[in-house]
Design a protein around this motif. Structure first.
Motif, PDB file in Angstrom:
ATOM      1  N   LEU A 420      -9.623 -40.882   1.829  1.00  0.00           N
ATOM      2  CA  LEU A 420      -9.032 -41.719   0.400  1.00  0.00           C
ATOM      3  C   LEU A 420      -7.730 -41.352   0.424  1.00  0.00           C
ATOM      4  CD1 LEU A 420     -11.932 -40.308  -1.689  1.00  0.00           C
ATOM      5  CD2 LEU A 420     -11.778 -42.168  -1.280  1.00  0.00           C
ATOM      6  N   LEU A 421      -7.009 -41.221   0.877  1.00  0.00           N
ATOM      7  CA  LEU A 421      -5.523 -40.938   0.503  1.00  0.00           C
ATOM      8  C   LEU A 421      -4.506 -42.388   1.385  1.00  0.00           C
ATOM      9  CD1 LEU A 421      -4.523 -37.608  -0.364  1.00  0.00           C
ATOM     10  CD2 LEU A 421      -5.001 -39.575  -1.930  1.00  0.00           C
ATOM     11  N   GLY A 422      -5.601 -42.812   3.293  1.00  0.00           N
ATOM     12  CA  GLY A 422      -5.073 -42.456   4.159  1.00  0.00           C
ATOM     13  C   GLY A 422      -4.008 -42.420   4.500  1.00  0.00           C
ATOM     14  N   MET A 423      -4.267 -40.981   5.179  1.00  0.00           N
ATOM     15  CA  MET A 423      -2.817 -40.144   4.996  1.00  0.00           C
ATOM     16  C   MET A 423      -3.856 -38.718   6.060  1.00  0.00           C
ATOM     17  SD  MET A 423       0.336 -38.502   2.640  1.00  0.00           S
ATOM     18  CE  MET A 423       1.198 -37.987   3.391  1.00  0.00           C
ATOM     19  N   GLU A 424      -3.552 -37.987   7.294  1.00  0.00           N
ATOM     20  CA  GLU A 424      -3.793 -36.904   7.614  1.00  0.00           C
ATOM     21  C   GLU A 424      -3.032 -35.767   7.032  1.00  0.00           C
ATOM     22  OE1 GLU A 424      -6.594 -37.007   9.551  1.00  0.00           O
ATOM     23  OE2 GLU A 424      -6.175 -38.954  10.294  1.00  0.00           O
ATOM     24  N   ILE A 425      -3.869 -34.622   5.937  1.00  0.00           N
ATOM     25  CA  ILE A 425      -3.554 -33.482   5.871  1.00  0.00           C
ATOM     26  C   ILE A 425      -4.606 -32.473   6.069  1.00  0.00           C
ATOM     27  CG2 ILE A 425      -3.250 -32.184   2.975  1.00  0.00           C
ATOM     28  CD1 ILE A 425      -3.220 -35.070   2.016  1.00  0.00           C
ATOM     29  N   PRO A 426      -3.865 -31.567   7.154  1.00  0.00           N
ATOM     30  CA  PRO A 426      -4.468 -30.363   6.942  1.00  0.00           C
ATOM     31  C   PRO A 426      -4.793 -29.790   6.263  1.00  0.00           C
ATOM     32  CG  PRO A 426      -2.552 -30.855   8.578  1.00  0.00           C
ATOM     33  CD  PRO A 426      -2.312 -31.917   7.062  1.00  0.00           C
ATOM     34  N   ILE A 427      -5.992 -29.552   6.819  1.00  0.00           N
ATOM     35  CA  ILE A 427      -6.927 -29.057   5.732  1.00  0.00           C
ATOM     36  C   ILE A 427      -6.266 -27.807   4.739  1.00  0.00           C
ATOM     37  CG2 ILE A 427      -8.408 -27.467   6.943  1.00  0.00           C
ATOM     38  CD1 ILE A 427      -9.749 -29.443   3.889  1.00  0.00           C
ATOM     39  N   THR A 428      -5.771 -26.577   5.989  1.00  0.00           N
ATOM     40  CA  THR A 428      -4.930 -25.682   5.560  1.00  0.00           C
ATOM     41  C   THR A 428      -3.882 -26.457   4.424  1.00  0.00           C
ATOM     42  OG1 THR A 428      -3.387 -25.431   7.760  1.00  0.00           O
ATOM     43  CG2 THR A 428      -5.416 -23.887   7.352  1.00  0.00           C
ATOM     44  N   THR A 429      -3.024 -27.134   5.274  1.00  0.00           N
ATOM     45  CA  THR A 429      -2.141 -27.289   3.663  1.00  0.00           C
ATOM     46  C   THR A 429      -2.734 -27.589   2.451  1.00  0.00           C
ATOM     47  OG1 THR A 429      -1.469 -28.731   5.605  1.00  0.00           O
ATOM     48  CG2 THR A 429      -0.649 -29.009   3.480  1.00  0.00           C
TER      49      THR A 429
END
Lengths: 821, 356
Positions: A420-429
């Motif tokens: 949905l964001l087009g950006m890799e965000i680690p789940i921990t972040t």
């Protein structure tokens, strides 16, 4: 919501400048509409103490006040106020201070200059709230808290910064200071200091019973009880905070309920326990015919279905909207029944709308108040009451929570964030971003099972969590890309394409595009008919014109809730609006007013949405200006030219202009525009001169010309791409033909006969002269045409052309009794 | 003997004769003068011919040279005649042209041309930008059902978000499933109508008139124009939304425009955002137009809410999309520095004509 930073600092340290904090909150979805600096103009103004008051020797209404402001010198000031006493702490403004002129209509800041009042020199002033810009109160001097630090510049003590929040409906949780503080804490990393509450329980108190009859409308009702209270003003610090938040202090009990509402977002209501029959609270719907006099003194008739708080004798409050006058807390009240409840937002919203009674409480209930909050806010308020108004309390006097709700868990997958964001965000972040906002979670591999904090009723699905993470990461940090997906199959719609093309044609023809109101009223539309003429037309052709482009006979759609009666009806005709526009512009300049509009009319269809028929409408006044101000008269043929231009550009094969007598128009200068539709001719519009009586009704004091075409019909008949025809390489034979015939015979008849007789070799027939006068017999007229003959494949010889020409002349003689001139 | 004396004389005489003829020619001013001159000097019995009569007396070897010389003189005189005549004609023509003199400072003939309404112009410009990015233009009805204007857009009845739009209701019987008839408060219903009829991918812009039941003032009109945008496929994301709107803003307001997205709320999108551009008047330094903030808010947007996708039978696990909505008047006002929205519907020709 007005957020005082002084107050906010109780829950979180504000490390940013007010402007930077406002910016960060706005970026994160808590829009700060305005940053208001309170006291930013104060200088030479201090916290002072009155050490002496003496009457003014020369004036009864003035007093001489000697103040201590922490310096050796104790100035004497002249004041007209009478609400002061020795030992009062007051704001002291010395010469050079900047104050608001309380006697000026506009808030004007002026410098305090030396003044002599009735013979006594005043070295400064003691100030009212209004003079300091702290409110409208100019009745007396602003009395400060006795604890106020003597000699402190007032700026340090009372100066404040207010963030005015413009909250969207999803973030009504920020109608509470602690929740704003949580946002600030999450954004800045500063620790959140939530107020801790405890329950007070004094035994042997009178009974409170709560009975929720409508658990769907009232999820929870928590009640507290305090006896032996003393009603009086609330402490200065509390009043200051309420004022900063934009609320008026009333008395200690009411102020405490408001204060806790502002702090936690839970509206509270205080009843005088002794006026609630049997100490019984019944939450039920109002019954038919019940009345209640609300706190504002209005007696209100309640509709059956409105949620009320009642005692065994009847309603005592409109639940969540406004309390009743009879159970109001007054100066004599000694026992307080405190309500902290959770009401159904829809029910509150409907009652508020029905009675037009918006309040701070209803606003919060409409957006949703979590049931878990009720006892917390109640306990906080009871603590304050005991502390401020004294008394003996039982915080937990009653608590009815019929069906406790379980908070749902929401799953957030790492993949959803990227998708949905087009950006890799680690789940921990993501988890680290959610935690300071009060979310709790369990992690399973690349997924979180999340529970929202109780105040975040707006968070209910994964997309909501994606937004939470995104706003904490910062929208600015999301990459900027272009869509990479497949291109959809699609073609522009013909109506859109032709609308654009028609506009270009009209602009090329010298018309200015107007956009008129689609909302009007029937009076304005009926001006199109001369007085006393019915909209029901009996003759076929005028009726067809009316049905196509001037359906004045159709009953229009009306609005239920118009803003003005001028604009309470959806128009069925466009011409009225353009004639109004014409009149409006003719009043401003004499000539050259040519307007067109392409816009819908709304024709009701039973049980369905109205037909939105798109009409091309054009109007012009009697004159146009040509070179160097030459005033040239517009005629029927001027506007007909525009009509022909449109029809030709639409590539419409067969159209005709048929004389028609429609009451809006001049009976002999108007044509119905018809288009061949298979075998039939269909009326698609009208062009002509406006009936003088109608023009006058629109305040147009000259001849006006108009054109109305049904664009939907034209589009249906249009041909987008004209097929190419190779220009002939063979020369044309051009001949003139002038005939004399009865003036009554329409010119179109001549053209038809000439075309019929001329056959395929007659390339074109162009009129070049029309004459009626002494040169021809009475009742006759002469028409002169240029005939162009051409064969596609060879050079015509004179003999061939002569044969055709003779045939044409013969045909004109036989059919129209025409003579060669 | 005569031969020896006359022979050197003929060139001299020719030279003298040529000078004489030229002198005479320059005095000629009319056709008659020219004819007489031609007869006198170049005619069959003209002076040059006469002179050549004496050639017979010359030695045979001299004759061609003198003859050639005489012919050259004749040709020169003929050319001079032609030049002189042409000059005279030019002089006459110049006189005639002078009589036709115009005051070129007078105004030109006005070309009759109308103009599109500024809203149409701005609308077309905006639509053009999106069309070049593969969006196509769709229109929807101005009178709508509650279902399309609200319910299918994740705004159920009695939802507090309904207060975001002051709605005009039409006095008509509500229809079950469709609800009340109303004047659309935004162009968003077109999203739903398109998705109901079209499987993904979808990329549309929907312009049109919308209605709000509120008092009219310098910045509010009950009727105004919006453009809705929607893109749905199996990979649309927030980055794409930012890219498309950034490209749009730069095309409309200039290549150096900075674009800012802040979190916001519209019930039919999640995450939601508001878009501001750096003020094109002061380049973001702060001025009257941007109220000293350096930023101008131009539109609202976001990722299509899963409830909206579900309502039109798009699988929100598989498809995603973005949507945006912008006010055309607001953009036109920013672009042209118009300070009162009411100009747009005043239809004052003096206002409209400025947008030729």
């Amino acid at each position: 919501m007005r957020v005082s930073l002084r107050w906010l600092e109780e829950y979180v340290q504000v490390t940013l400048s007010a402007d930077e904090l406002a910016h960060q909150l706005t970026m994160a979805g808590i829009e700060v509409a305005q940053v208001i600096q309170v006291g930013d103009f104060w200088k030479n103004t201090f916290v002072g103490k009155i050490v002496d008051i003496k009457p003014h020797p020369n004036a009864d209404r003035l007093q001489l006040v000697t103040v201590d402001y922490g310096q050796e010198q104790q100035p004497t000031l002249v004041t007209g106020a009478s609400n002061i006493a020795k030992e009062d702490k007051v704001p002291v403004a010395l010469l050079g201070a900047m104050l608001i002129d309380a006697y000026s209509d506009t808030p004007e800041i002026k410098e305090l200059k030396p003044a002599v009042l009735r013979g006594i020199k005043s070295e400064g002033m003691v100030c009212s709230a209004k003079e300091l810009g702290l409110g409208d109160d100019h009745e007396g001097i602003l009395i400060l808290d006795p604890e106020a630090p003597l000699g402190e510049p007032l700026q340090n003590y009372l100066g404040d910064t207010i963030l005015e929040l413009d909250l969207k409906p999803n973030r009504s949780d920020c109608l509470a200071m602690v929740n704003v503080a949580r946002e600030v804490s999450a954004l800045t990393g500063e620790r959140l200091r939530q107020p801790v509450t405890r329950q007070i329980d004094t035994p042997s108190q009178p009974v409170v019973r709560v009975d929720i009859k409508e658990p769907k409308l009232c999820a929870r009702y928590a009640a507290g009880l305090v006896t032996e209270v003393t009603i009086g003003p609330s402490p200065r610090w509390m009043q200051d905070r309420l004022l900063a938040a934009g609320m008026r202090p009333i008395n200690n009990i009411v102020d405490i309920t408001n204060y806790v509402m502002l702090e936690f977002g839970q509206p509270l209501h205080a009843f005088d326990y002794d006026k609630v029959a049997e100490g019984r609270i019944i939450v039920r719907r109002a019954r038919y015919g019940e009345h209640l006099t609300t706190l504002d003194g209005e007696e209100r008739e309640l509709s059956a279905g409105m949620l009320v708080i009642a005692d065994p004798n009847g309603p005592i409050a409109l639940a969540g909207v406004m309390g009743g006058l009879e159970t109001e807390v007054t100066a004599d009240t000694t026992r307080i029944l405190l309500e902290a409840a959770s009401f159904n937002p829809t029910s509150i919203r409907r009652t508020r709308q029905a009675l037009a009674l918006p309040s701070e409480a209803s606003r919060r209930f409409e957006q949703g108040v979590p049931p878990e909050l009720a006892p917390i806010a109640r306990d906080r308020a009871i603590e304050f009451i005991v502390e401020i108004a004294g008394g003996r309390a039982r915080s937990h006097a009653a608590d009815s929570y019929v069906r406790p709700q379980q908070r749902p868990t929401i799953e957030l997958a790492e993949a959803d964030l990227a998708r949905l964001l087009g950006m890799e965000i680690p789940i921990t972040t993501a988890a680290e971003k959610l935690r300071p906002l009060g979310f709790s979670y369990r992690r399973q591999d690349s997924r979180l099972q999340v529970t929202a904090p109780l105040h975040r009723l707006d968070v209910s699905c994964a997309a909501d969590l994606v937004e939470e993470v995104a706003r904490m990461v910062g929208y600015d940090n999301i990459p900027t890309t272009l869509p990479s997906g497949p291109l959809p199959d699609a073609a522009p719609t013909p109506l859109r394409t032709w609308t654009d093309r028609a506009k270009q044609v009209m602009v090329g023809a010298g018309f200015a595009e107007a956009i008129t109101y689609t909302l009007t009223n029937t009076t304005r539309m009926e001006r199109l008919l001369p007085k006393g003429i019915s909209a029901e037309l009996t003759e076929d052709l005028p009726r067809e014109v009316a049905e196509a482009v001037l359906p004045l006979h159709a009953e229009p759609l009306h609005l239920k809730n118009p803003f003005t009666s001028e604009a309470g009806t959806l128009r069925t005709v466009t011409l009225a609006g353009l004639l109004e526009t014409l009149a409006h512009n003719l009043r401003r300049r004499t000539d050259d007013v040519h307007f067109f509009e392409i816009a819908p009319v709304f024709l009701p269809v039973r049980g369905k949405l109205p037909e939105e028929r798109r009409l091309l409408t054009a109007v012009m006044g009697q004159f146009r200006t040509e070179q160097w101000g030459a005033r040239v008269e517009n005629s029927f043929f001027t506007i007909k030219g525009a009509a022909e231009q449109v029809l030709q550009r639409f590539g419409i094969a067969g159209y005709d202009f048929v004389p028609v007598a429609h009451p809006t128009f001049h009976p002999y200068r108007t044509a119905a525009v018809t288009v061949r539709h298979g075998e039939a001719e269909r009326v698609v519009g009208v062009v002509g001169e406006i009936n003088a009586e109608v023009s006058a009704a629109f305040d147009v004091d000259q001849r006006a010309l108009a054109l109305v075409l049904d664009l939907n019909e034209l589009v249906a008949q249009s041909r987008a791409i004209q097929q190419f025809t190779a220009p002939s390489r063979h020369p044309a034979v051009v001949q003139d033909l002038a005939i004399v015939l009865d003036a009554e015979i329409p010119a179109e008849r001549v053209v038809e006969e000439v075309r019929a007789a001329g056959g395929a070799l007659l390339e074109s027939i162009d009129l070049f002269d029309v004459y009626q006068g002494p040169q021809v017999p009475e009742g006759k007229r002469s028409l002169a045409y240029t005939l162009t003959f051409r064969a596609p494949d060879r050079t015509l010889n004179d003999a061939e052309v002569t044969t055709i020409r003779d045939r044409i002349i013969f045909k004109l003689q036989v059919s129209l009794n025409a003579e060669l001139r | 003997m005569a031969d020896e004396t006359t022979a050197p004389d003929i060139p001299t005489q020719l030279e003298a004769l040529e000078r004489e003829a030229e002198a005479q020619l320059s005095a000629c001013a009319a056709d008659a003068d020219f004819n007489e001159w031609r007869t006198t000097y170049l005619g069959r019995s003209g002076k040059v011919t006469q002179l050549l009569r004496g050639l017979g007396g010359l030695p045979k070897e001299e004759r061609p040279r003198i003859g050639q010389l005489a012919n050259t003189v004749k040709q020169r005189l003929a050319a001079a005649l032609e030049a002189q005549q042409a000059q005279l004609r030019r002089n006459e023509h110049a006189e005639a042209l002078k009589a036709e003199a115009l005051d070129v400072t007078l105004p030109g003939e006005p070309v009759r041309a109308g103009q599109l309404h500024p809203i149409t112009q701005v609308l077309n410009e905006i639509l053009g930008i999106f069309e070049r990015m593969g969006f196509h233009v769709v229109e929807g009805p101005e009178v709508e059902w509650d279902r399309y204007n609200f319910a299918l857009l994740n705004i159920p009845a009695d939802h507090p978000a309904r207060d975001m739009w002051d709605t005009f209701y039409v006095d008509a019987e509500p229809v079950s499933n469709l609800g009340s008839m109303l004047l659309r408060t935004h162009t968003s219903p077109v999203q739903v109508r398109v998705m109901e009829e079209t499987p993904p991918p979808v990329r549309i812009v929907a312009p049109g008139r919308v209605y709000r039941n509120e008092a009219t003032d310098a910045s509010h009109e009950a009727i105004f124009y919006q453009i809705e945008g929607l893109a749905v496929d199996d990979r649309i994301n927030m980055g794409d939304l930012k890219g498309v709107l950034t490209a749009f803003a730069r095309q409309l307001f200039g290549g150096k425009t900075r674009v800012r997205f802040n979190c916001s709320y519209f019930p039919f999108v999640e995450p939601g955002a508001e878009v501001s551009i750096s003020c094109h008047v002061c380049s973001g330094n702060g001025c009257r137009v941007c109220k000293q903030t350096g930023w101008l808010e131009i539109l609202g947007c976001g990722i299509v809410h899963p409830n909206v996708l579900r309502a039109v039978n798009y699988d929100p696990e598989k498809y995603s999309g973005f949507a945006f909505g912008l006010g055309v008047e607001r953009i036109a006002m920013l672009k042209y520095g118009i300070d009162d929205i009411r100009y747009f519907y005043g239809n004052d020709i003096r206002f409209l004509e400025q947008f030729r």
